[in-house]
Design a protein around this motif. Structure first.
Motif, PDB file in Angstrom:
ATOM      1  N   ILE A   1       3.124   1.324  10.557  1.00 19.07           N
ATOM      2  CA  ILE A   1       3.206   2.687  10.025  1.00 19.07           C
ATOM      3  C   ILE A   1       4.419   2.779   9.101  1.00 19.07           C
ATOM      4  CG2 ILE A   1       1.943   3.881  11.848  1.00 19.07           C
ATOM      5  CD1 ILE A   1       4.557   4.610  13.164  1.00 19.07           C
ATOM      6  N   HIS A   2       4.263   3.558   8.020  1.00 20.53           N
ATOM      7  CA  HIS A   2       5.299   3.700   6.996  1.00 20.53           C
ATOM      8  C   HIS A   2       5.483   5.172   6.652  1.00 20.53           C
ATOM      9  CE1 HIS A   2       5.432  -0.651   5.761  1.00 20.53           C
ATOM     10  NE2 HIS A   2       4.239  -0.619   6.328  1.00 20.53           N
ATOM     11  N   TYR A   3       6.701   5.512   6.265  1.00 14.04           N
ATOM     12  CA  TYR A   3       7.056   6.842   5.768  1.00 14.04           C
ATOM     13  C   TYR A   3       7.303   6.708   4.276  1.00 14.04           C
ATOM     14  CZ  TYR A   3       9.529  11.411   5.958  1.00 14.04           C
ATOM     15  OH  TYR A   3       9.920  12.714   5.797  1.00 14.04           O
ATOM     16  N   VAL A   4       6.587   7.499   3.459  1.00  9.98           N
ATOM     17  CA  VAL A   4       6.791   7.490   2.010  1.00  9.98           C
ATOM     18  C   VAL A   4       7.490   8.794   1.629  1.00  9.98           C
ATOM     19  CG1 VAL A   4       5.745   7.170  -0.250  1.00  9.98           C
ATOM     20  CG2 VAL A   4       4.635   6.184   1.779  1.00  9.98           C
ATOM     21  N   TYR A   5       8.661   8.670   1.031  1.00 11.18           N
ATOM     22  CA  TYR A   5       9.490   9.823   0.685  1.00 11.18           C
ATOM     23  C   TYR A   5       9.080  10.422  -0.658  1.00 11.18           C
ATOM     24  CZ  TYR A   5      12.610   8.415   4.474  1.00 11.18           C
ATOM     25  OH  TYR A   5      13.117   8.101   5.697  1.00 11.18           O
ATOM     26  N   PRO A   6       9.576  11.635  -0.982  1.00 10.60           N
ATOM     27  CA  PRO A   6       9.242  12.264  -2.265  1.00 10.60           C
ATOM     28  C   PRO A   6       9.669  11.430  -3.469  1.00 10.60           C
ATOM     29  CG  PRO A   6      10.229  13.867  -0.775  1.00 10.60           C
ATOM     30  CD  PRO A   6      10.376  12.540  -0.121  1.00 10.60           C
ATOM     31  N   GLN A   7      10.665  10.563  -3.295  1.00  7.01           N
ATOM     32  CA  GLN A   7      11.121   9.715  -4.389  1.00  7.01           C
ATOM     33  C   GLN A   7      10.235   8.477  -4.557  1.00  7.01           C
ATOM     34  OE1 GLN A   7      13.057  10.755  -1.805  1.00  7.01           O
ATOM     35  NE2 GLN A   7      14.102  12.429  -2.881  1.00  7.01           N
ATOM     36  N   GLY A   8       9.314   8.248  -3.610  1.00  4.73           N
ATOM     37  CA  GLY A   8       8.407   7.117  -3.699  1.00  4.73           C
ATOM     38  C   GLY A   8       8.848   5.902  -2.918  1.00  4.73           C
ATOM     39  N   ASN A   9      10.064   5.917  -2.375  1.00  4.85           N
ATOM     40  CA  ASN A   9      10.522   4.801  -1.554  1.00  4.85           C
ATOM     41  C   ASN A   9       9.979   4.935  -0.140  1.00  4.85           C
ATOM     42  OD1 ASN A   9      12.258   7.110  -1.361  1.00  4.85           O
ATOM     43  ND2 ASN A   9      13.703   5.879  -0.199  1.00  4.85           N
ATOM     44  N   THR A  10      10.079   3.869   0.655  1.00  4.94           N
ATOM     45  CA  THR A  10       9.415   3.856   1.958  1.00  4.94           C
ATOM     46  C   THR A  10      10.343   3.404   3.083  1.00  4.94           C
ATOM     47  OG1 THR A  10       8.640   1.557   1.795  1.00  4.94           O
ATOM     48  CG2 THR A  10       7.251   3.260   0.803  1.00  4.94           C
ATOM     49  N   LEU A  11       9.955   3.762   4.289  1.00  6.49           N
ATOM     50  CA  LEU A  11      10.615   3.334   5.517  1.00  6.49           C
ATOM     51  C   LEU A  11       9.534   2.928   6.501  1.00  6.49           C
ATOM     52  CD1 LEU A  11      13.509   5.047   7.416  1.00  6.49           C
ATOM     53  CD2 LEU A  11      11.358   4.642   8.619  1.00  6.49           C
ATOM     54  N   GLN A  12       9.761   1.832   7.226  1.00 11.85           N
ATOM     55  CA  GLN A  12       8.758   1.321   8.158  1.00 11.85           C
ATOM     56  C   GLN A  12       9.223   1.489   9.597  1.00 11.85           C
ATOM     57  OE1 GLN A  12       7.542  -2.717   7.401  1.00 11.85           O
ATOM     58  NE2 GLN A  12       6.426  -2.913   9.335  1.00 11.85           N
ATOM     59  N   ALA A  13       8.324   1.918  10.472  1.00 11.70           N
ATOM     60  CA  ALA A  13       8.637   1.999  11.897  1.00 11.70           C
ATOM     61  C   ALA A  13       8.750   0.595  12.474  1.00 11.70           C
ATOM     62  CB  ALA A  13       7.560   2.780  12.634  1.00 11.70           C
ATOM     63  N   SER A  14       9.421   0.485  13.619  1.00  8.54           N
ATOM     64  CA  SER A  14       9.626  -0.816  14.257  1.00  8.54           C
ATOM     65  C   SER A  14       9.348  -0.702  15.750  1.00  8.54           C
ATOM     66  CB  SER A  14      11.065  -1.280  14.043  1.00  8.54           C
ATOM     67  OG  SER A  14      11.977  -0.424  14.725  1.00  8.54           O
ATOM     68  N   THR A  15       9.453  -1.816  16.454  1.00  2.90           N
ATOM     69  CA  THR A  15       9.229  -1.799  17.900  1.00  2.90           C
ATOM     70  C   THR A  15      10.318  -1.020  18.618  1.00  2.90           C
ATOM     71  OG1 THR A  15      10.379  -3.922  18.121  1.00  2.90           O
ATOM     72  CG2 THR A  15       7.976  -3.984  17.875  1.00  2.90           C
TER      73      THR A  15
ATOM     74  N   THR B   1       0.838  -1.202   0.000  1.00  9.18           N
ATOM     75  CA  THR B   1       0.000   0.000   0.000  1.00  9.18           C
ATOM     76  C   THR B   1       0.872   1.251   0.000  1.00  9.18           C
ATOM     77  OG1 THR B   1      -1.699  -1.199   1.257  1.00  9.18           O
ATOM     78  CG2 THR B   1      -1.885   1.193   1.180  1.00  9.18           C
ATOM     79  N   ALA B   2       1.927   1.242   0.828  1.00  4.71           N
ATOM     80  CA  ALA B   2       2.860   2.370   0.863  1.00  4.71           C
ATOM     81  C   ALA B   2       3.577   2.520  -0.481  1.00  4.71           C
ATOM     82  CB  ALA B   2       3.871   2.176   1.989  1.00  4.71           C
ATOM     83  N   ARG B   3       3.960   1.399  -1.085  1.00  2.00           N
ATOM     84  CA  ARG B   3       4.614   1.452  -2.388  1.00  2.00           C
ATOM     85  C   ARG B   3       3.638   1.948  -3.471  1.00  2.00           C
ATOM     86  NH1 ARG B   3       9.914   1.569  -2.817  1.00  2.00           N
ATOM     87  NH2 ARG B   3       9.679   0.789  -4.952  1.00  2.00           N
ATOM     88  N   TYR B   4       2.367   1.604  -3.323  1.00  2.00           N
ATOM     89  CA  TYR B   4       1.358   2.108  -4.257  1.00  2.00           C
ATOM     90  C   TYR B   4       1.298   3.634  -4.179  1.00  2.00           C
ATOM     91  CZ  TYR B   4      -3.262   3.664  -5.719  1.00  2.00           C
ATOM     92  OH  TYR B   4      -4.287   4.378  -6.285  1.00  2.00           O
ATOM     93  N   VAL B   5       1.252   4.174  -2.949  1.00  2.00           N
ATOM     94  CA  VAL B   5       1.242   5.630  -2.794  1.00  2.00           C
ATOM     95  C   VAL B   5       2.520   6.220  -3.385  1.00  2.00           C
ATOM     96  CG1 VAL B   5       1.269   7.514  -1.111  1.00  2.00           C
ATOM     97  CG2 VAL B   5      -0.281   5.572  -0.785  1.00  2.00           C
ATOM     98  N   GLY B   6       3.648   5.548  -3.172  1.00  2.00           N
ATOM     99  CA  GLY B   6       4.898   6.009  -3.765  1.00  2.00           C
ATOM    100  C   GLY B   6       4.837   6.063  -5.278  1.00  2.00           C
ATOM    101  N   SER B   7       4.132   5.111  -5.894  1.00  2.00           N
ATOM    102  CA  SER B   7       4.008   5.117  -7.355  1.00  2.00           C
ATOM    103  C   SER B   7       3.205   6.321  -7.841  1.00  2.00           C
ATOM    104  CB  SER B   7       3.357   3.814  -7.835  1.00  2.00           C
ATOM    105  OG  SER B   7       1.968   3.769  -7.530  1.00  2.00           O
ATOM    106  N   LYS B   8       2.244   6.760  -7.028  1.00  3.48           N
ATOM    107  CA  LYS B   8       1.459   7.944  -7.398  1.00  3.48           C
ATOM    108  C   LYS B   8       2.310   9.208  -7.264  1.00  3.48           C
ATOM    109  CE  LYS B   8      -1.791   5.344  -8.431  1.00  3.48           C
ATOM    110  NZ  LYS B   8      -2.021   5.112  -9.873  1.00  3.48           N
ATOM    111  N   ILE B   9       3.188   9.230  -6.269  1.00  2.00           N
ATOM    112  CA  ILE B   9       4.101  10.365  -6.133  1.00  2.00           C
ATOM    113  C   ILE B   9       5.023  10.443  -7.345  1.00  2.00           C
ATOM    114  CG2 ILE B   9       6.036  11.300  -4.802  1.00  2.00           C
ATOM    115  CD1 ILE B   9       4.715  10.135  -2.290  1.00  2.00           C
ATOM    116  N   ARG B  10       5.543   9.297  -7.785  1.00  4.15           N
ATOM    117  CA  ARG B  10       6.418   9.289  -8.953  1.00  4.15           C
ATOM    118  C   ARG B  10       5.657   9.695 -10.220  1.00  4.15           C
ATOM    119  NH1 ARG B  10       8.611   4.815  -6.168  1.00  4.15           N
ATOM    120  NH2 ARG B  10       7.276   3.356  -7.303  1.00  4.15           N
ATOM    121  N   ALA B  11       4.380   9.347 -10.292  1.00  7.72           N
ATOM    122  CA  ALA B  11       3.576   9.754 -11.444  1.00  7.72           C
ATOM    123  C   ALA B  11       3.428  11.276 -11.500  1.00  7.72           C
ATOM    124  CB  ALA B  11       2.201   9.088 -11.388  1.00  7.72           C
ATOM    125  N   VAL B  12       3.192  11.884 -10.333  1.00 11.76           N
ATOM    126  CA  VAL B  12       3.078  13.349 -10.286  1.00 11.76           C
ATOM    127  C   VAL B  12       4.432  13.988 -10.572  1.00 11.76           C
ATOM    128  CG1 VAL B  12       2.476  15.325  -8.838  1.00 11.76           C
ATOM    129  CG2 VAL B  12       1.149  13.214  -8.673  1.00 11.76           C
TER     130      VAL B  12
END
Length: 257
Positions: free
Chosen positions: A131-145, A88-99
């Motif tokens: 929870i995930h962080y989606v960067y302007p480049q479309g890549n992601t980072l996930q929070a951990s315990t 899902t986070a990668r999907y949002v990243g793909s929309k950022i790359r499209a824009v």
């Protein structure tokens, strides 16, 4: 500017965002930064954004377009049919790359930066809450315990309280309080961040949005948070050990000793 944060704990997730997009003596604009998508019993997804408002609105427009297309084409890929939250986070990243492909060149030619950051979190049935962080480049980072919170926007003012006290084992109730103290510290120190403040407290495995609120300017709860936080810091300072200055002997009446 803005401030959004997401806090991951064993009992669930807290999402908090302000709604101020610009600030000045006579120019304050309100724009919600949080959107919640939910299909009860299947999944709950919360998105929060910071950055260039036109970029974030275009990303949302593409997301909504896919959701609309899925009504007539069940196989169409969209926000709510991804297999995992990572996808899902990668999907949002793909929309950022499209824009990015559509608008970056024109924006930069006009001296505007291509800037968008997204916090995405929630839960899909049968999977853990994340929870995930989606960067302007479309890549992601996930929070951990061990690193259980993510922030975007003006995060430096609200980070110390989280670093000092919030953990994955913090209760959901206390996570809300930690988040509000973090937001209060940011509102106090930066005029570009302010109410209305949107809050969602998601209970793990509920797959339902039960606890959601918006705090408007002058909200009684937020005022109480501010008052108690201010008084509490003053009282804590008064209990701290006094500084020892080498070579100075304590005398009755000394103001510093």
């Amino acid at each position: 500017m803005t401030y959004c944060l997401s806090l991951l704990c064993r009992e669930g997730i807290v999402f908090i965002s302000d709604s101020r997009t610009s600030a000045g003596v006579d120019n304050i604009t309100v724009q919600p930064k949080m959107r919640v998508y939910a299909e009860k019993g299947d999944r709950v997804i919360c998105l929060m954004t910071s950055g260039n408002l036109s970029v974030t609105q275009t990303v949302y427009a593409l997301i909504e377009e896919d959701l609309s297309l899925a009504k007539t084409d069940p196989n169409h890929s969209h926000l709510m049919n991804q297999r995992t939250l990572f996808e899902t986070a990668r999907y949002v990243g793909s929309k950022i790359r499209a824009v990015d492909k559509m608008d970056r060149e024109a924006l930069e030619a006009a001296k505007f930066g291509f800037n968008i950051n997204v916090l995405l979190g929630g839960q899909i049935a049968g999977q853990k809450h994340e929870i995930h962080y989606v960067y302007p480049q479309g890549n992601t980072l996930q929070a951990s315990t061990t690193s259980p919170f993510l922030q975007i926007g003006e995060f430096k003012y609200g980070k110390p309280i989280l670093d000092r006290g919030f953990t994955f084992d913090t209760t959901l109730r206390d996570a809300v309080t930690f988040g509000m103290l973090s937001m209060e510290a940011t509102v106090k120190s930066n005029v570009s961040v302010g109410p209305p403040i949107d809050i969602v407290a998601y209970e793990s495995d509920s797959l339902n949005v039960k606890y959601r609120s918006r705090l408007e300017e002058g909200d009684a709860y937020f005022r109480e948070i501010q008052t108690k936080w201010n008084h509490g810091i003053v009282q804590l300072v008064e209990t701290m050990p006094h500084m020892h200055f080498p070579g100075v002997q304590s005398q009755p009446g000394d103001s510093l000793l």
